[in-house]
Design a protein around this motif. Structure first.
Motif, short mmCIF file in Angstrom:
data_model
loop_
_atom_site.label_atom_id
_atom_site.label_comp_id
_atom_site.label_asym_id
_atom_site.label_seq_id
_atom_site.Cartn_x
_atom_site.Cartn_y
_atom_site.Cartn_z
N UNK A 11 -30.16 -0.28 12.24
CA UNK A 11 -30.52 -1.64 11.82
C UNK A 11 -31.29 -1.61 10.51
N UNK A 12 -32.21 -0.68 10.37
CA UNK A 12 -33.00 -0.56 9.15
C UNK A 12 -32.11 -0.24 7.95
N UNK A 13 -31.17 0.68 8.14
CA UNK A 13 -30.26 1.03 7.04
C UNK A 13 -29.35 -0.15 6.69
N UNK A 14 -28.93 -0.89 7.71
CA UNK A 14 -28.09 -2.07 7.46
C UNK A 14 -28.83 -3.13 6.67
N UNK A 15 -30.07 -3.40 7.05
CA UNK A 15 -30.89 -4.37 6.32
C UNK A 15 -31.11 -3.90 4.89
N UNK A 16 -31.38 -2.60 4.72
CA UNK A 16 -31.65 -2.06 3.39
C UNK A 16 -30.47 -2.26 2.45
N UNK A 17 -29.26 -1.99 2.91
CA UNK A 17 -28.11 -2.07 2.01
C UNK A 17 -27.78 -3.53 1.67
N UNK A 18 -28.00 -4.47 2.61
CA UNK A 18 -27.77 -5.88 2.30
C UNK A 18 -28.81 -6.40 1.30
N UNK A 19 -30.03 -5.93 1.43
CA UNK A 19 -31.06 -6.30 0.45
C UNK A 19 -30.74 -5.71 -0.93
N UNK A 20 -30.10 -4.53 -0.94
CA UNK A 20 -29.68 -3.95 -2.21
C UNK A 20 -28.61 -4.82 -2.87
N UNK A 21 -27.70 -5.37 -2.07
CA UNK A 21 -26.65 -6.22 -2.64
C UNK A 21 -27.27 -7.42 -3.35
N UNK A 22 -28.22 -8.09 -2.66
CA UNK A 22 -28.79 -9.28 -3.27
C UNK A 22 -29.60 -8.96 -4.52
N UNK A 23 -30.28 -7.81 -4.54
CA UNK A 23 -31.07 -7.50 -5.72
C UNK A 23 -30.18 -7.04 -6.88
N UNK A 24 -29.06 -6.38 -6.58
CA UNK A 24 -28.12 -6.02 -7.64
C UNK A 24 -27.53 -7.26 -8.29
N UNK A 25 -27.26 -8.28 -7.47
CA UNK A 25 -26.75 -9.55 -8.00
C UNK A 25 -27.80 -10.21 -8.89
N UNK A 26 -29.05 -10.19 -8.44
CA UNK A 26 -30.14 -10.77 -9.25
C UNK A 26 -30.29 -10.04 -10.58
N UNK A 27 -30.24 -8.71 -10.54
CA UNK A 27 -30.43 -7.90 -11.75
C UNK A 27 -29.31 -8.10 -12.76
N UNK A 28 -28.08 -8.22 -12.28
CA UNK A 28 -26.92 -8.15 -13.18
C UNK A 28 -26.19 -9.48 -13.40
N UNK A 29 -26.24 -10.39 -12.43
CA UNK A 29 -25.45 -11.62 -12.53
C UNK A 29 -26.28 -12.82 -12.99
N UNK A 30 -27.53 -12.92 -12.53
CA UNK A 30 -28.29 -14.15 -12.73
C UNK A 30 -28.75 -14.31 -14.18
N UNK A 31 -29.01 -15.56 -14.55
CA UNK A 31 -29.53 -15.85 -15.88
C UNK A 31 -30.95 -15.30 -15.99
N UNK A 32 -31.40 -15.10 -17.23
CA UNK A 32 -32.75 -14.60 -17.45
C UNK A 32 -33.79 -15.58 -16.94
N UNK A 33 -33.46 -16.87 -16.99
CA UNK A 33 -34.39 -17.89 -16.50
C UNK A 33 -34.66 -17.72 -15.01
N UNK A 34 -33.59 -17.52 -14.22
CA UNK A 34 -33.78 -17.30 -12.78
C UNK A 34 -34.46 -15.95 -12.53
N UNK A 35 -34.06 -14.95 -13.27
CA UNK A 35 -34.61 -13.60 -13.10
C UNK A 35 -36.13 -13.59 -13.24
#
Length: 349
Positions: A11-35
């Motif tokens: 469960x911990x590893x599953x949560x970790x990898x899903x949180x990685x997905x959302x942070x990768x999206x924030x780092x690379x996809x989102x505008x600088x304003x949202x970031x």
């Protein structure tokens, strides 16, 4: 190890990898304003300690608990390093193609040799394998080393080299290069901590089970987490500082992790193991490496075209879409032998 412990680890590893997905999206996809906004910074915090550090502690725990032989650990570590290079090629394939066409003017080397978490995992396993015999299977030396490594980040100047080869090699150890995401100093501290916990649990399972049921453990960890919250939040929301943090952030991270792990452990005891969300997250955790690779292949290659352009309203769509597609591809990967047999039967009929 009890069934609850296996479920907890997955469960911990599953949560970790899903949180990685959302942070990768924030780092690379989102505008600088949202970031730079509060929601963007919260996203970075959620993709910080509960993601990579958590994953590395769990990895270290099983190394210490299962007591692999040195040769097997060394081979496993070297394989992860090799897969790290392949993953860098895979996630940057579109970028390399654009560089080759001269439509983007960038140096490809930092993207080829960027120190992602698979390198950290592989190098950490190699170091732990060499330390197992040195420390003779005792938990205490691993625990001491776990706190010394991030302390070195504060007291040892970052390594510098004028040569190209030296510059890229040092990025894996202790460097302020922007592509040095997970260098050994300070990140080795997390798998070492997990290894110490795994060794201790293997030798004293009854004591460890008792510690999970002690309210004062949760009280101490949550108190330290709250006291250092401002520092931890500031570092987590600033990626260069997060990637090269020191001992104070490490102490906060460990306290945060103890709080999270205890909280999820109590949650597991309340929820049924047949709960749909628990079953899904546990399945993701069991397939964490495959899931991690696939989500990065999607995000990395899309980022070449979408870098810092996506509006806030689309973030949920991207997270859901990449998570669902990654889940489908992981499932297909696990069923690949059956699929191959199916197509063989079709061609022979």
């Amino acid at each position: 190890m009890t069934t609850a412990r296996f479920i907890l680890a997955d469960l911990l590893k599953g949560i970790a990898v899903l949180l990685m997905i959302q942070v990768h999206i924030t780092e690379l996809f989102t505008t600088q304003e949202f970031y730079q906004s509060l929601p963007g910074r919260v996203s970075l915090v959620l993709g910080g300690v509960p993601a990579a550090p958590l994953f590395m502690v769990v990895m270290g725990f099983f190394i210490g608990y299962i007591n692999y032989n040195t040769r097997k650990l060394l081979l496993r570590g070297l394989k992860l390093i090799f897969w790290g290079f392949l993953l860098n090629i895979g996630i940057n394939f579109h970028l390399f193609y654009r560089i080759l066409l001269a439509s983007i003017q960038l140096d490809p080397l930092p993207y080829l040799f960027g120190v992602d978490i698979l390198f950290l995992a592989g190098i950490s396993i190699v170091i732990i394998a060499l330390c197992v015999k040195l420390f003779r299977g005792y938990a205490l030396p691993f625990l001491i080393a776990a706190f010394l490594i991030p302390l070195f980040s504060d007291i040892i100047p970052v390594c510098q080299s004028n040569s190209v080869t030296g510059k890229y090699l040092l990025a894996y150890i202790h460097s302020n290069s922007w592509w040095s995401y997970f260098p050994v100093i300070p990140w080795l501290g997390y798998p070492l901590l997990g290894t110490a916990a795994g060794i201790f649990y293997s030798k004293h399972p009854n004591i460890t089970n008792t510690l999970f049921n002690k309210p004062y453990i949760l009280l101490i960890s949550s108190t330290v987490t709250l006291l250092l919250w401002g520092h931890g939040f500031r570092i987590s929301a600033n990626l260069p500082l997060y990637y090269h943090h020191g001992i104070l952030f490490y102490v906060w991270s460990v306290s945060f992790l103890v709080t999270v792990v205890n909280g999820i452990y109590f949650l597991i005891r309340i929820l049924s193991k047949d709960n749909l969300l628990v079953r899904y997250l546990s399945w993701v955790g069991k397939n964490v490496t495959t899931f991690y690779v696939i989500q990065w292949l999607f995000i990395g290659n899309l980022a070449t075209s979408l870098y810092k352009t996506q509006p806030t309203a689309s973030l949920v769509f991207w997270f859901a879409g990449i998570t669902v597609l990654s889940s489908i591809l992981v499932w297909l990967w696990n069923k690949r032998s059956l699929i191959i047999e199916f197509f063989k039967d079709l061609t022979t009929e």
